[in-house]
Design a protein around this motif. Sequence first.
Motif, PDB file in Angstrom:
ATOM      1  N   SER A  87     -91.780  52.354  51.460  1.00 55.06           N
ATOM      2  CA  SER A  87     -91.932  51.015  50.883  1.00 55.06           C
ATOM      3  C   SER A  87     -90.796  50.658  49.929  1.00 55.06           C
ATOM      4  CB  SER A  87     -93.258  50.928  50.134  1.00 55.06           C
ATOM      5  OG  SER A  87     -93.266  51.858  49.073  1.00 55.06           O
ATOM      6  N   ARG A  88     -89.750  51.512  49.884  1.00 56.10           N
ATOM      7  CA  ARG A  88     -88.631  51.232  48.985  1.00 56.10           C
ATOM      8  C   ARG A  88     -87.588  50.383  49.693  1.00 56.10           C
ATOM      9  NH1 ARG A  88     -87.067  57.204  47.439  1.00 56.10           N
ATOM     10  NH2 ARG A  88     -87.419  57.328  49.667  1.00 56.10           N
ATOM     11  N   TRP A  89     -86.944  49.506  48.934  1.00 59.47           N
ATOM     12  CA  TRP A  89     -85.858  48.697  49.501  1.00 59.47           C
ATOM     13  C   TRP A  89     -84.839  48.439  48.408  1.00 59.47           C
ATOM     14  CZ3 TRP A  89     -85.226  43.538  47.770  1.00 59.47           C
ATOM     15  CH2 TRP A  89     -86.238  43.077  46.947  1.00 59.47           C
ATOM     16  N   HIS A 107     -81.518  34.694  41.005  1.00 57.85           N
ATOM     17  CA  HIS A 107     -81.302  35.671  42.076  1.00 57.85           C
ATOM     18  C   HIS A 107     -82.588  36.400  42.455  1.00 57.85           C
ATOM     19  CE1 HIS A 107     -76.917  35.330  41.994  1.00 57.85           C
ATOM     20  NE2 HIS A 107     -77.071  35.132  40.700  1.00 57.85           N
ATOM     21  N   LYS A 108     -83.608  35.636  42.798  1.00 59.94           N
ATOM     22  CA  LYS A 108     -84.875  36.248  43.204  1.00 59.94           C
ATOM     23  C   LYS A 108     -84.769  36.771  44.640  1.00 59.94           C
ATOM     24  CE  LYS A 108     -87.670  35.466  39.723  1.00 59.94           C
ATOM     25  NZ  LYS A 108     -88.067  36.578  38.905  1.00 59.94           N
ATOM     26  N   ALA A 109     -85.518  37.821  44.911  1.00 60.56           N
ATOM     27  CA  ALA A 109     -85.544  38.386  46.259  1.00 60.56           C
ATOM     28  C   ALA A 109     -86.913  38.982  46.513  1.00 60.56           C
ATOM     29  CB  ALA A 109     -84.477  39.460  46.401  1.00 60.56           C
ATOM     30  N   ARG A 110     -87.248  39.084  47.787  1.00 59.03           N
ATOM     31  CA  ARG A 110     -88.507  39.738  48.144  1.00 59.03           C
ATOM     32  C   ARG A 110     -88.277  40.591  49.379  1.00 59.03           C
ATOM     33  NH1 ARG A 110     -92.324  37.337  51.948  1.00 59.03           N
ATOM     34  NH2 ARG A 110     -91.277  35.675  53.085  1.00 59.03           N
ATOM     35  N   PRO A 111     -89.073  41.651  49.548  1.00 61.69           N
ATOM     36  CA  PRO A 111     -88.892  42.506  50.719  1.00 61.69           C
ATOM     37  C   PRO A 111     -89.505  41.875  51.966  1.00 61.69           C
ATOM     38  CG  PRO A 111     -90.645  43.356  49.361  1.00 61.69           C
ATOM     39  CD  PRO A 111     -90.067  42.191  48.628  1.00 61.69           C
ATOM     40  N   VAL A 112     -88.804  42.037  53.097  1.00 58.54           N
ATOM     41  CA  VAL A 112     -89.292  41.549  54.383  1.00 58.54           C
ATOM     42  C   VAL A 112     -89.129  42.670  55.393  1.00 58.54           C
ATOM     43  CG1 VAL A 112     -88.836  39.919  56.249  1.00 58.54           C
ATOM     44  CG2 VAL A 112     -88.765  39.145  53.911  1.00 58.54           C
ATOM     45  N   ARG A 113     -90.166  42.915  56.175  1.00 57.52           N
ATOM     46  CA  ARG A 113     -90.103  43.971  57.176  1.00 57.52           C
ATOM     47  C   ARG A 113     -89.457  43.438  58.444  1.00 57.52           C
ATOM     48  NH1 ARG A 113     -91.836  48.740  56.672  1.00 57.52           N
ATOM     49  NH2 ARG A 113     -93.260  48.228  54.997  1.00 57.52           N
ATOM     50  N   LYS A 136     -85.971  44.926  54.277  1.00 57.51           N
ATOM     51  CA  LYS A 136     -84.712  44.317  53.876  1.00 57.51           C
ATOM     52  C   LYS A 136     -84.994  43.257  52.822  1.00 57.51           C
ATOM     53  CE  LYS A 136     -81.637  46.108  56.703  1.00 57.51           C
ATOM     54  NZ  LYS A 136     -80.354  46.611  56.323  1.00 57.51           N
ATOM     55  N   GLN A 137     -83.940  42.852  52.125  1.00 58.04           N
ATOM     56  CA  GLN A 137     -84.073  41.824  51.108  1.00 58.04           C
ATOM     57  C   GLN A 137     -84.006  40.442  51.740  1.00 58.04           C
ATOM     58  OE1 GLN A 137     -81.182  41.886  47.891  1.00 58.04           O
ATOM     59  NE2 GLN A 137     -81.031  39.694  48.024  1.00 58.04           N
ATOM     60  N   GLN A 138     -84.911  39.538  51.307  1.00 59.94           N
ATOM     61  CA  GLN A 138     -84.803  38.135  51.676  1.00 59.94           C
ATOM     62  C   GLN A 138     -84.599  37.345  50.400  1.00 59.94           C
ATOM     63  OE1 GLN A 138     -88.282  35.866  53.011  1.00 59.94           O
ATOM     64  NE2 GLN A 138     -87.046  35.234  54.753  1.00 59.94           N
ATOM     65  N   ARG A 139     -83.562  36.528  50.373  1.00 65.34           N
ATOM     66  CA  ARG A 139     -83.215  35.762  49.182  1.00 65.34           C
ATOM     67  C   ARG A 139     -84.180  34.601  49.014  1.00 65.34           C
ATOM     68  NH1 ARG A 139     -78.311  33.920  46.614  1.00 65.34           N
ATOM     69  NH2 ARG A 139     -79.090  32.925  44.745  1.00 65.34           N
ATOM     70  N   LEU A 140     -84.704  34.410  47.804  1.00 63.77           N
ATOM     71  CA  LEU A 140     -85.567  33.285  47.483  1.00 63.77           C
ATOM     72  C   LEU A 140     -84.780  32.288  46.646  1.00 63.77           C
ATOM     73  CD1 LEU A 140     -88.881  35.086  46.499  1.00 63.77           C
ATOM     74  CD2 LEU A 140     -88.294  34.030  48.674  1.00 63.77           C
ATOM     75  N   TYR A 141     -84.804  31.041  47.059  1.00 64.16           N
ATOM     76  CA  TYR A 141     -84.055  30.003  46.352  1.00 64.16           C
ATOM     77  C   TYR A 141     -84.995  29.178  45.486  1.00 64.16           C
ATOM     78  CZ  TYR A 141     -80.215  31.218  49.381  1.00 64.16           C
ATOM     79  OH  TYR A 141     -79.214  31.903  50.023  1.00 64.16           O
ATOM     80  N   LYS A 142     -84.467  28.656  44.398  1.00 69.54           N
ATOM     81  CA  LYS A 142     -85.268  27.867  43.479  1.00 69.54           C
ATOM     82  C   LYS A 142     -85.678  26.557  44.140  1.00 69.54           C
ATOM     83  CE  LYS A 142     -83.796  28.159  39.009  1.00 69.54           C
ATOM     84  NZ  LYS A 142     -82.814  27.933  37.945  1.00 69.54           N
TER      85      LYS A 142
END
Length: 112
Positions: A4-6, A19-25, A32-38
Amino acid sequence: MPDSRWTRVGRHSYNTSQHKARPVRTPGGKLKQQRLYKTTKGPKCSDCKCPLQGIKHFKSSKYHMLKKRERTVSRAYGGSACCKCVKDRIMRAFLLEEQKAVKKVLAERAGK
């Protein structure tokens, strides 16, 4: 159970508001990282400052990339004024014309 580490991609390693990000399988099972935009507050009515319905909230720099049908709604003043304010403008213009017509009729009666 899979790992579960990324790790964050790119040079900026801090999870700041910009620079928010969330994990996506991925389909391969990796995280992998998915970039979240404001998100923005969206366009507002020019008269009453309420948010306009039917127009998506994008940054102002992104609106020029959208199609015209996504930037406006199909109405007079579609992308700049809400329906209530447009209705008020139409009513005001109509009532002013009616008032002019009444004044003209009264002036004709007074002239006779």
